[in-house]
Design a protein around this motif. Structure first.
Motif, PDB file in Angstrom:
ATOM      1  N   SER B 168      -1.402  -4.439  -6.166  1.00  0.00           N
ATOM      2  CA  SER B 168      -0.780  -4.032  -7.560  1.00  0.00           C
ATOM      3  C   SER B 168      -1.998  -3.575  -8.535  1.00  0.00           C
ATOM      4  CB  SER B 168      -0.243  -5.484  -8.249  1.00  0.00           C
ATOM      5  OG  SER B 168       0.254  -5.329  -9.570  1.00  0.00           O
ATOM      6  N   ALA B 169      -3.191  -4.091  -8.432  1.00  0.00           N
ATOM      7  CA  ALA B 169      -4.266  -3.576  -9.398  1.00  0.00           C
ATOM      8  C   ALA B 169      -4.588  -2.168  -8.788  1.00  0.00           C
ATOM      9  CB  ALA B 169      -5.418  -4.486  -8.967  1.00  0.00           C
ATOM     10  N   LEU B 170      -4.524  -1.904  -7.361  1.00  0.00           N
ATOM     11  CA  LEU B 170      -4.915  -0.591  -7.318  1.00  0.00           C
ATOM     12  C   LEU B 170      -4.092   0.531  -7.541  1.00  0.00           C
ATOM     13  CD1 LEU B 170      -6.942  -1.123  -4.066  1.00  0.00           C
ATOM     14  CD2 LEU B 170      -7.805  -0.613  -6.187  1.00  0.00           C
ATOM     15  N   LEU B 171      -2.492  -0.177  -7.591  1.00  0.00           N
ATOM     16  CA  LEU B 171      -1.591   0.995  -7.902  1.00  0.00           C
ATOM     17  C   LEU B 171      -1.652   1.188  -9.354  1.00  0.00           C
ATOM     18  CD1 LEU B 171       1.492  -0.328  -5.703  1.00  0.00           C
ATOM     19  CD2 LEU B 171       0.670   1.678  -5.597  1.00  0.00           C
ATOM     20  N   GLU B 172      -1.605   0.219  -9.972  1.00  0.00           N
ATOM     21  CA  GLU B 172      -2.011   0.513 -11.682  1.00  0.00           C
ATOM     22  C   GLU B 172      -3.212   1.303 -12.016  1.00  0.00           C
ATOM     23  OE1 GLU B 172      -0.273  -1.120 -14.409  1.00  0.00           O
ATOM     24  OE2 GLU B 172       1.138  -2.393 -13.412  1.00  0.00           O
ATOM     25  N   GLY B 173      -4.139   1.121 -11.280  1.00  0.00           N
ATOM     26  CA  GLY B 173      -5.331   2.083 -11.470  1.00  0.00           C
ATOM     27  C   GLY B 173      -5.385   3.202 -10.946  1.00  0.00           C
ATOM     28  N   ARG B 174      -4.165   3.530 -10.198  1.00  0.00           N
ATOM     29  CA  ARG B 174      -3.756   4.975  -9.540  1.00  0.00           C
ATOM     30  C   ARG B 174      -4.929   5.266  -8.612  1.00  0.00           C
ATOM     31  NH1 ARG B 174      -1.884   9.315 -14.048  1.00  0.00           N
ATOM     32  NH2 ARG B 174      -0.629   8.170 -15.508  1.00  0.00           N
ATOM     33  N   SER B 175      -5.410   4.212  -7.821  1.00  0.00           N
ATOM     34  CA  SER B 175      -6.186   4.674  -6.779  1.00  0.00           C
ATOM     35  C   SER B 175      -5.831   5.398  -5.633  1.00  0.00           C
ATOM     36  CB  SER B 175      -6.768   3.262  -6.208  1.00  0.00           C
ATOM     37  OG  SER B 175      -7.474   2.420  -7.239  1.00  0.00           O
ATOM     38  N   TYR B 176      -4.448   5.599  -5.610  1.00  0.00           N
ATOM     39  CA  TYR B 176      -3.792   6.295  -4.566  1.00  0.00           C
ATOM     40  C   TYR B 176      -4.171   7.952  -4.795  1.00  0.00           C
ATOM     41  CZ  TYR B 176      -0.255   6.213  -8.475  1.00  0.00           C
ATOM     42  OH  TYR B 176       0.212   6.435  -9.567  1.00  0.00           O
ATOM     43  N   GLU B 177      -4.642   8.258  -5.941  1.00  0.00           N
ATOM     44  CA  GLU B 177      -5.161   9.524  -6.174  1.00  0.00           C
ATOM     45  C   GLU B 177      -6.312   9.934  -5.443  1.00  0.00           C
ATOM     46  OE1 GLU B 177      -5.511  10.216 -10.440  1.00  0.00           O
ATOM     47  OE2 GLU B 177      -3.441  10.225 -10.758  1.00  0.00           O
ATOM     48  N   SER B 178      -7.127   8.786  -5.074  1.00  0.00           N
ATOM     49  CA  SER B 178      -8.378   9.276  -4.179  1.00  0.00           C
ATOM     50  C   SER B 178      -8.122   8.777  -2.837  1.00  0.00           C
ATOM     51  CB  SER B 178      -9.551   8.599  -5.024  1.00  0.00           C
ATOM     52  OG  SER B 178      -9.147   7.213  -5.013  1.00  0.00           O
ATOM     53  N   LEU B 179      -6.981   8.441  -2.672  1.00  0.00           N
ATOM     54  CA  LEU B 179      -6.610   7.958  -1.020  1.00  0.00           C
ATOM     55  C   LEU B 179      -6.922   9.210  -0.165  1.00  0.00           C
ATOM     56  CD1 LEU B 179      -5.489   5.442   0.941  1.00  0.00           C
ATOM     57  CD2 LEU B 179      -3.775   7.179   1.004  1.00  0.00           C
ATOM     58  N   ILE B 180      -7.610   9.128   0.718  1.00  0.00           N
ATOM     59  CA  ILE B 180      -7.503  10.064   1.845  1.00  0.00           C
ATOM     60  C   ILE B 180      -6.627  10.056   2.994  1.00  0.00           C
ATOM     61  CG2 ILE B 180      -9.225  11.549   3.281  1.00  0.00           C
ATOM     62  CD1 ILE B 180      -9.727  11.807   0.308  1.00  0.00           C
TER      63      ILE B 180
END
Lengths: 281, 206
Positions: B168-180
């Motif tokens: 949940s935290a990583l989704l909120e923080g939009r970490s998916y933008e840097s997922l490779i």
């Protein structure tokens, strides 16, 4: 003071230029487009001049992607007011209905565009997108084929059709679509490489040899296409390992595979990649 | 007999980040487990812990060559790190469609050839929320050449509360933008499909 004003102008031009670049590259980074676009529209509308209309369109579509119906609605109203009766705006209204999964209403919207203008390709393509969204792949394929009989030069449509065929595992027909694209775009390395991938997937010695040739062709057109380089290695290795090939063919393919291995290793060294991979023969 | 499969928080979170990065595409990837030293007689009662996730492709999943490249490279990486490829996940292009298709079954079967307890995992995007209130996976086991669905609930996790909190935290923080994913790696070799930055973020939140 004066400094703040300068910074604001720079920020504004940067945002506007970002949106333009994403428009030109047809980037589907919808969250970023909404972030930048919403602020631009809310804070800097007066500075945008006539650019504002194309930005409303771009932001509206991105807003639909992000379930921001509030923002999409606002953009649509501005466009309706400025361009009453426009087919292009009607299509956007249709896309909003699609996003709300009101497919019948969306379809009616596109039909009404087509009644006034039977050659409106955008409306026809949206109707095919609805079929795709509903999982009606066979119908989407049929409609797209009909469309291409009339609009045989539409590259985007040929590419969409190739993808639909690939998803249905109909690799022969996907290859045909990519052949059309390669004929009209002989310098496009991506089409060569995709064609090679389809041939490889079809399998069999003949298709493998074709795939190797087209991976090689893609590399000639762009020597940094890693998919083409890996593909060359894979196809040549498989051909060399095939019991049906004669010694000459085997020897040649072993050489191609070795060359590809070398190039791949150099590419990894050059990019200082984290993973150390040595492809063994 | 069902093979008990446990997810480490990092593995679960990367699967969902991959799906979140490409909401308009099908995505797929691999799950890896630590290689067991010995095979005990009653080894099916020992749960397989999926410790990491390697996102593979987005968009067209039904082509063979790059998948073979990825499987080869990742298999080598696994051997170097004492891992084994233990599962395959896929999220379909259409949200409402969460059944395994031919691609999922084929790749799953391929993995099962090398790892008999391999799991095939389908992501149910209809239940995908920022809050991650419930696990949104369906797990399939390979039995007699067929794939049978097994329920995925909080017991399928090493620590569901942790997995939920981190994802949940990583989704909120939009970490998916840097997922490779592997596709990103093929576009630019400097892109690292082991996702060390995301791994760091996960550890921070543990």
């Amino acid at each position: 003071g004066f400094d703040n004003w300068n910074v604001l102008i720079i920020v504004f031009t940067e945002m506007r230029d970002k949106l333009r670049k994403w428009r030109e590259d047809n980037h589907r980074n919808s969250e970023q487009i909404v972030d930048v676009g919403e602020e631009l529209i809310n804070e800097h509308a007066s500075k945008l001049g006539d650019d504002i209309w194309i930005i409303y369109e771009q932001v509206m579509i991105a807003a639909l992607d992000c379930s921001r119906d509030d923002l999409a609605w606002t953009c649509l109203q501005e466009l309706k007011r400025q361009f009453p009766g426009s087919q292009r705006v009607k299509r956007l209204a249709g896309m909003r209905l699609e996003a709300l999964e009101k497919y019948e209403d969306a379809s009616k919207q596109y039909d009404s565009i087509l009644q006034d203008d039977p050659t409106n390709t955008a409306a026809r393509k949206r109707k095919i997108s609805i079929l795709k969204a509903q999982g009606k792949s066979a119908e989407a394929i049929r409609e797209l084929n009909e469309y291409l009989e009339q609009f045989v030069g539409d590259q985007e449509a040929w590419h969409e059709l190739s993808e639909l065929y690939i998803n249905e595992h109909d690799y022969g027909k996907a290859a045909f679509c990519l052949e059309e694209l390669m004929m009209t775009n002989p310098h496009n390395h991506l089409y060569c490489e995709q064609y090679a991938e389809v041939k490889y997937t079809q399998g069999g010695l003949e298709n493998l040899e074709l795939s190797r040739k087209y991976f090689a062709q893609a590399l000639k057109l762009n020597n940094r296409n890693m998919r083409a380089l890996f593909g060359l290695y894979m196809s040549a290795s498989h051909i060399a390992a095939c019991p049906k090939v004669n010694a000459t063919v085997k020897k040649a393919n072993v050489r191609y595979a070795a060359w590809a291995t070398n190039q791949i290793n150099r590419a990894y060294q050059v990019s200082h990649a984290m993973c150390c991979v040595l492809l063994k023969q | 007999l069902s093979y008990f499969c446990l997810f480490h928080s990092g593995a679960y979170c990367k699967m969902l980040l991959h799906a979140a990065k490409y909401p308009h595409c099908a995505v797929n990837g691999l799950l890896v487990a630590e290689k067991q030293k010995e095979k005990k007689k009653d080894s099916h009662s020992t749960p397989i812990l999926c410790v990491d996730c390697i996102p593979l492709f987005h968009g067209t999943l039904a082509l063979a060559p790059m998948l073979e490249v990825a499987l080869t490279l990742i298999d080598t990486w696994c051997k170097e790190n004492k891992y084994v490829i233990a599962g395959y996940y896929q999220a379909n292009e259409r949200t409402k469609d969460f059944r395994p298709n031919q691609v999922a079954e084929k790749v799953g079967a391929r993995i099962a050839e090398n790892f008999s307890e391999a799991a095939m995992i389908m992501v149910d995007s209809t239940r995908f929320t920022m809050g991650c209130y419930e696990p949104i996976l369906a797990i399939y086991d390979h039995h007699e050449n067929k794939w049978k669905c097994r329920d995925c609930n909080v017991d399928s996790f090493e620590d569901w509360c942790e997995a939920q909190k981190i994802t949940s935290a990583l989704l909120e923080g939009r970490s998916y933008e840097s997922l490779i994913d592997f596709d990103n790696h093929l576009d630019d070799l400097r892109n690292d499909w082991t996702n060390p930055e995301i791994n760091k973020s996960v550890l921070h939140l543990c």
